[in-house]
Design a protein around this motif. Structure first.
Motif, mmCIF file in Angstrom:
data_model
loop_
_atom_site.group_PDB
_atom_site.id
_atom_site.type_symbol
_atom_site.label_atom_id
_atom_site.label_comp_id
_atom_site.label_asym_id
_atom_site.label_seq_id
_atom_site.Cartn_x
_atom_site.Cartn_y
_atom_site.Cartn_z
ATOM 1 N N VAL A 1 0.852 -1.189 -0.034
ATOM 2 C CA VAL A 1 0.123 -0.082 -0.149
ATOM 3 C C VAL A 1 1.026 1.474 -0.152
ATOM 4 O O VAL A 1 1.889 1.389 0.855
ATOM 5 C CB VAL A 1 -0.871 0.013 1.304
ATOM 6 N N ILE A 2 0.590 2.017 -0.940
ATOM 7 C CA ILE A 2 1.541 3.581 -1.055
ATOM 8 C C ILE A 2 0.465 4.498 -0.723
ATOM 9 O O ILE A 2 -0.633 4.637 -1.295
ATOM 10 C CB ILE A 2 1.940 3.718 -2.423
ATOM 11 N N LEU A 3 0.671 5.296 0.134
ATOM 12 C CA LEU A 3 0.145 6.659 0.492
ATOM 13 C C LEU A 3 0.622 7.731 0.145
ATOM 14 O O LEU A 3 2.101 7.881 0.212
ATOM 15 C CB LEU A 3 -0.059 6.689 2.121
ATOM 16 N N THR A 4 0.332 8.668 -0.773
ATOM 17 C CA THR A 4 0.868 10.008 -1.131
ATOM 18 C C THR A 4 -0.139 11.065 -1.252
ATOM 19 O O THR A 4 -1.360 10.794 -1.581
ATOM 20 C CB THR A 4 1.578 9.734 -2.315
ATOM 21 N N VAL A 5 0.238 12.179 -1.280
ATOM 22 C CA VAL A 5 -0.820 13.518 -1.378
ATOM 23 C C VAL A 5 -0.145 14.436 -2.496
ATOM 24 O O VAL A 5 1.348 14.814 -2.218
ATOM 25 C CB VAL A 5 -0.718 14.301 -0.003
ATOM 26 N N LEU A 6 -0.884 14.575 -3.273
ATOM 27 C CA LEU A 6 -0.196 15.421 -4.440
ATOM 28 C C LEU A 6 -1.141 16.530 -4.711
ATOM 29 O O LEU A 6 -2.254 16.585 -4.458
ATOM 30 C CB LEU A 6 -0.042 14.646 -5.672
ATOM 31 N N LYS A 7 -0.626 17.591 -5.521
ATOM 32 C CA LYS A 7 -1.198 18.821 -6.119
ATOM 33 C C LYS A 7 -2.015 18.210 -7.230
ATOM 34 O O LYS A 7 -1.788 17.258 -7.722
ATOM 35 C CB LYS A 7 -0.478 19.840 -6.481
ATOM 36 N N ARG A 8 -3.032 19.009 -7.738
ATOM 37 C CA ARG A 8 -3.986 18.416 -8.810
ATOM 38 C C ARG A 8 -3.229 17.867 -9.976
ATOM 39 O O ARG A 8 -3.385 17.004 -10.625
ATOM 40 C CB ARG A 8 -5.082 19.565 -8.995
ATOM 41 N N GLY A 9 -2.360 18.957 -10.380
ATOM 42 C CA GLY A 9 -1.615 18.607 -11.851
ATOM 43 C C GLY A 9 -0.762 17.368 -11.559
ATOM 44 O O GLY A 9 -0.575 16.364 -12.481
ATOM 45 N N GLN A 10 0.015 17.244 -10.367
ATOM 46 C CA GLN A 10 0.736 15.937 -10.234
ATOM 47 C C GLN A 10 -0.144 14.858 -9.935
ATOM 48 O O GLN A 10 0.352 13.656 -10.562
ATOM 49 C CB GLN A 10 1.394 16.171 -8.813
ATOM 50 N N ALA A 11 -1.279 15.018 -9.624
ATOM 51 C CA ALA A 11 -2.204 13.670 -9.211
ATOM 52 C C ALA A 11 -2.690 13.267 -10.818
ATOM 53 O O ALA A 11 -2.550 12.077 -10.938
ATOM 54 C CB ALA A 11 -3.472 14.210 -8.729
ATOM 55 N N VAL A 12 -2.797 14.223 -11.520
ATOM 56 C CA VAL A 12 -3.152 13.571 -13.159
ATOM 57 C C VAL A 12 -1.773 12.944 -13.392
ATOM 58 O O VAL A 12 -2.056 11.690 -14.218
ATOM 59 C CB VAL A 12 -3.423 14.954 -13.954
ATOM 60 N N GLU A 13 -0.510 13.246 -13.513
ATOM 61 C CA GLU A 13 0.634 12.767 -14.136
ATOM 62 C C GLU A 13 0.660 11.325 -13.323
ATOM 63 O O GLU A 13 0.975 10.100 -13.970
ATOM 64 C CB GLU A 13 1.723 13.629 -13.688
#
Length: 230
Positions: free
Chosen positions: A186-198
């Protein structure tokens, strides 16, 4: 001026300097607009349209300033002090301050004027209720991040992509599938919206069959790389 001094004392030097800058810029900007674009009446003959813009434009600009730990001065400073020392969010704090002004309007003028001040363009608290909603919504959208929970068989290249391509961190731990009893990661991470799309596109392209992704919206991420603890 008294409220600016109070802001320096309770909210800090950085807040005070930004607020003084905004106050001066607003005064100078309005004076220039009066000379360059003089007006002898409303822009349109549609009161509802005027009211909508009178609510949205100041509320969005106020939300941006609040999010940067600044304000336009005046009673916004009291609202930010309430936010800091109570459990109220900035929209509710501003609502309470403006509500006090509205009640004062009822006492100084009359009940009709006071009622108009809740929804009409007579006072600064004119857009009281709608402004509160717009400010909270704008701040939430400005700070919106994507919280990823990724369940996969091979986490290494996903983590490397998060580190090297997106410049963010991640947390991994082992888990077990309840049906197959096979080991998963399981990987947990938090990203900005542009990074999330990538990241989403990368996983779909390279791990589409063996990876399960859950993406959640969050506007309250506190920590390194995001918002400070204050």
């Amino acid at each position: 001026m008294v409220l600016l001094v109070i802001g320096f004392i309770f909210l800090g030097k950085s807040f005070g300097i930004k607020t003084v800058y905004v106050s001066v810029l607003t005064s100078v900007g309005l004076s220039l607009c009066e000379k360059l674009f003089p007006m002898d009446g409303p822009l349109t003959n549609q009161p509802v349209l005027e009211l909508i813009f009178a609510i949205v434009l100041p509320a969005v600009s106020a939300a941006i300033m609040f999010n940067m730990n600044a304000s336009g001065g005046g009673t916004d400073i009291i609202a930010m002090i309430l936010k800091k020392y109570t459990s109220f969010n900035i929209g509710m704090a501003l609502f309470i301050v403006d509500l006090a002004i509205t009640i004062a309007a009822c006492m100084v003028f009359d009940i009709e004027t006071g009622l108009f001040s809740f929804v009409g363009p007579l006072f600064r608290s004119s857009n009281l209720m709608a402004k509160t909603l717009v400010i909270d919504g704008t701040i939430e959208n400005v700070n919106l991040c994507k919280y990823f929970t990724i369940i996969t068989d091979s986490p290494d290249d996903i983590v490397l992509f998060i580190h090297n391509e997106l410049g963010k961190g991640a947390t991994t731990f082992k888990a077990e599938g309840s049906f197959t009893h096979k080991q998963k990661y399981v990987i947990l991470t938090v990203l900005k919206r542009g990074q999330a799309v990538e990241l989403r596109n990368y996983i779909k392209l390279n791990h589409g069959k063996d990876t399960f992704i859950m993406i959640t919206n969050s506007s309250e991420i506190i920590g390194k790389g995001f918002r400070g603890l204050n």
